[in-house]
Write an enzyme that holds these catalytic residues in place. Structure first.
Site, mmCIF file in Angstrom:
data_model
loop_
_atom_site.group_PDB
_atom_site.id
_atom_site.type_symbol
_atom_site.label_atom_id
_atom_site.label_comp_id
_atom_site.label_asym_id
_atom_site.label_seq_id
_atom_site.Cartn_x
_atom_site.Cartn_y
_atom_site.Cartn_z
ATOM 1 N N ASP A 221 0.817 -1.218 0.000
ATOM 2 C CA ASP A 221 0.000 0.000 0.000
ATOM 3 C C ASP A 221 0.850 1.266 0.000
ATOM 4 O O ASP A 221 0.663 2.164 -0.829
ATOM 5 C CB ASP A 221 -0.937 0.027 1.220
ATOM 6 C CG ASP A 221 -1.957 -1.101 1.196
ATOM 7 O OD1 ASP A 221 -2.420 -1.442 0.095
ATOM 8 O OD2 ASP A 221 -2.285 -1.629 2.271
ATOM 9 N N ARG B 261 -1.358 2.704 15.890
ATOM 10 C CA ARG B 261 -1.676 3.747 14.906
ATOM 11 C C ARG B 261 -1.574 5.177 15.447
ATOM 12 O O ARG B 261 -0.985 6.037 14.799
ATOM 13 C CB ARG B 261 -3.047 3.524 14.265
ATOM 14 C CG ARG B 261 -3.155 2.276 13.391
ATOM 15 C CD ARG B 261 -1.975 2.070 12.518
ATOM 16 N NE ARG B 261 -2.212 1.043 11.501
ATOM 17 C CZ ARG B 261 -1.275 0.265 10.998
ATOM 18 N NH1 ARG B 261 -0.027 0.357 11.412
ATOM 19 N NH2 ARG B 261 -1.556 -0.625 10.072
ATOM 20 N N ASP C 210 -7.912 1.421 10.208
ATOM 21 C CA ASP C 210 -6.688 2.206 10.340
ATOM 22 C C ASP C 210 -6.846 3.632 9.813
ATOM 23 O O ASP C 210 -6.273 4.569 10.362
ATOM 24 C CB ASP C 210 -5.525 1.494 9.634
ATOM 25 C CG ASP C 210 -5.105 0.235 10.389
ATOM 26 O OD1 ASP C 210 -5.327 0.198 11.621
ATOM 27 O OD2 ASP C 210 -4.571 -0.695 9.766
ATOM 28 N N SER D 227 -2.806 -9.618 3.747
ATOM 29 C CA SER D 227 -2.486 -8.290 4.270
ATOM 30 C C SER D 227 -2.071 -8.476 5.722
ATOM 31 O O SER D 227 -2.830 -8.991 6.538
ATOM 32 C CB SER D 227 -3.711 -7.391 4.176
ATOM 33 O OG SER D 227 -3.506 -6.251 4.978
HETATM 34 N N1 ARG Z 1 -8.556 -5.759 12.407
HETATM 35 C C1 ARG Z 1 -7.435 -5.251 13.121
HETATM 36 C C2 ARG Z 1 -7.635 -3.817 13.490
HETATM 37 O O1 ARG Z 1 -8.454 -3.153 12.920
HETATM 38 C C3 ARG Z 1 -6.134 -5.476 12.378
HETATM 39 C C4 ARG Z 1 -5.923 -4.666 11.166
HETATM 40 C C5 ARG Z 1 -4.664 -5.038 10.515
HETATM 41 N N2 ARG Z 1 -4.327 -4.136 9.461
HETATM 42 C C6 ARG Z 1 -3.874 -4.516 8.283
HETATM 43 N N3 ARG Z 1 -3.541 -3.601 7.473
HETATM 44 N N4 ARG Z 1 -3.766 -5.777 7.953
HETATM 45 O O2 ARG Z 1 -6.981 -3.313 14.361
#
Ligand code: ARG
Length: 395
Positions: free
Chosen positions: A14, A94, A123, A172
């Site tokens: 990304d 984050r 995120d 991912s």
């Molecule tokens: N579902 C989890 C969260 O929202 C993990 C997200 C992981 N992010 C990713 N880009 N694979 O915190």
């Protein structure tokens, strides 16, 4: 003068695509920032990759200690598990990453902020809200703005000679000291068991034939020593990730409700988090009154929900922190865990502030608890319930 964007850069698919997009479609100079929250990447490689992509400047920031002390430790105090399962590894990192980006944004006098989040995930919320809380600069999020999917991104990457590693082609992945999140690919069928090659931190085959034990010592809700040895915050988490992972402990597989309303199947490896939260909440039950235990679990759930939902910056979060901190004054002691072929169980706990009293509780001789007093108590305790039942049976 050319516009200048700053980008939180992981070196993955990304964010690599975003660099090129900012340069080509926005005609911008790009400054990249990689924040080390214990993802264990090769930072020389990442900065070389950034250079190859033609960024003007690249920063590597080691934020591991800050991550553990200011983000992971508060989450342990809150027994933070979103929807009773997810330890918030990504969610906790984050706001810290976004804050570091903002710090450098000021120094570099950039004209825009950027991130590589999609419009389908959580995120974007976490990045946007932290960035908005500290800056009025525009936020450019090309993956979201262009509605890009991973296949299109992979094609775009290929066209621009961006190398993507094989795991990233299948899934991912986001990882840091607190956990590893794996999404996408075959995991999108929620009935399919994750194949074992998904897991890197947790052993799933040829597990040890003997159980292993780990003792965790807490002071005021914070883990300070493991197996009798004091450890600094980062070492402590690393140690537990290794030890529990080797015993097969720490895989989480559940259906999760994202902020934007999507239900997703999420798979995690979180050995240290699984042990620490299990141990911490057990210790709390030993030192808190039943009233504290009952009420704090509401606060814990609210805290987890806020953090998951990207509202780390909301004043309610710090209000809850004050309550939680106050509640940790007596959460000191040691918890013993037993791990065997992927299972985890608390098998012992002790604390100088324990409210457990053998003299009171014992079924043996010489208990100081006067059973006779219970008769009247039970009568009054059940008064309304028994009266209601009698009345309803009559009707
Ligand atoms: N579902 C989890 C969260 O929202 C993990 C997200 C992981 N992010 C990713 N880009 N694979 O915190």
């Amino acid at each position: 003068m050319k516009q200048k964007a700053i980008l939180a850069f992981s070196g993955g698919l990304d964010t690599s695509v975003v660099v090129k997009y900012l340069q080509e479609n926005h005609d911008m100079d790009v400054v990249t920032v990689t924040v080390d929250v214990g993802q264990g990447d090769d930072y020389k490689k990442i900065s070389a990759k950034a250079k190859r992509l033609g960024v003007k400047k690249h920063y590597n920031i080691d934020a591991k200690k800050e991550f553990v002390t200011n983000f992971i430790f508060p989450s342990i105090k809150a027994n933070a598990l979103y929807q009773k399962k997810y330890c918030l590894a990504t969610a906790l990192a984050r706001p810290l990453i976004a804050q570091k980006v903002l710090d450098i944004a000021k120094k570099e006098k950039v004209t825009a902020l950027s991130h590589g989040c999609s419009g389908k995930g959580n995120d974007q919320v976490r990045f946007d809200v932290t960035m908005r809380s500290g800056s009025n600069l525009p936020i450019i999020a090309p993956i979201r703005d262009l509605n890009l999917d991973r296949i299109t991104e992979l094609k775009f990457a290929k066209k621009h000679g961006i190398k993507i590693d094989t795991v990233a082609k299948k899934f991912s992945i986001d990882q840091n000291l607190w956990g590893r999140a794996i999404e996408g690919g075959i995991l999108e069928d929620p009935f399919k068991e994750p194949p074992s090659d998904v897991f890197i931190w947790v052993k799933t085959k040829n597990l040890p034939s003997k159980p292993s034990y780990v003792e965790i010592k807490f002071e005021k809700g914070i883990p300070v020593a493991v197996d009798g040895k004091s450890k600094n915050p980062v070492q402590l988490i690393e140690y537990l990730n290794k030890k529990a992972g080797a015993a097969g402990v720490g895989i989480v597989d559940h259906i999760e409700d994202r902020v934007v309303g999507i239900k997703s199947r999420e798979v995690y490896e979180t050995p240290a988090a699984t042990c620490l939260i299990e141990a911490h909440s057990d210790l709390e039950k030993m030192v808190h009154t039943k009233h504290q235990t009952k009420f704090k679990s509401l606060v814990d759930d609210e805290w987890s929900w806020l953090v998951y939902s990207g509202l780390w910056q909301d004043p309610l979060k710090s209000d809850l922190d004050s309550f939680i901190d106050q509640s940790q004054n007596y959460v000191s002691g040691t918890v013993k865990l037993k791990m065997y072929k992927g299972s985890l169980r608390v098998v012992g706990r002790k604390s100088k502030y324990s409210l457990y009293s053998k003299d009171i509780a014992t079924y043996g001789k010489g208990s100081t608890f006067d059973q006779k007093l219970a008769k009247g108590f039970v009568e009054l305790w059940g008064l309304q319930s028994t009266e209601a039942n009698k009345l309803q049976k009559k009707r």
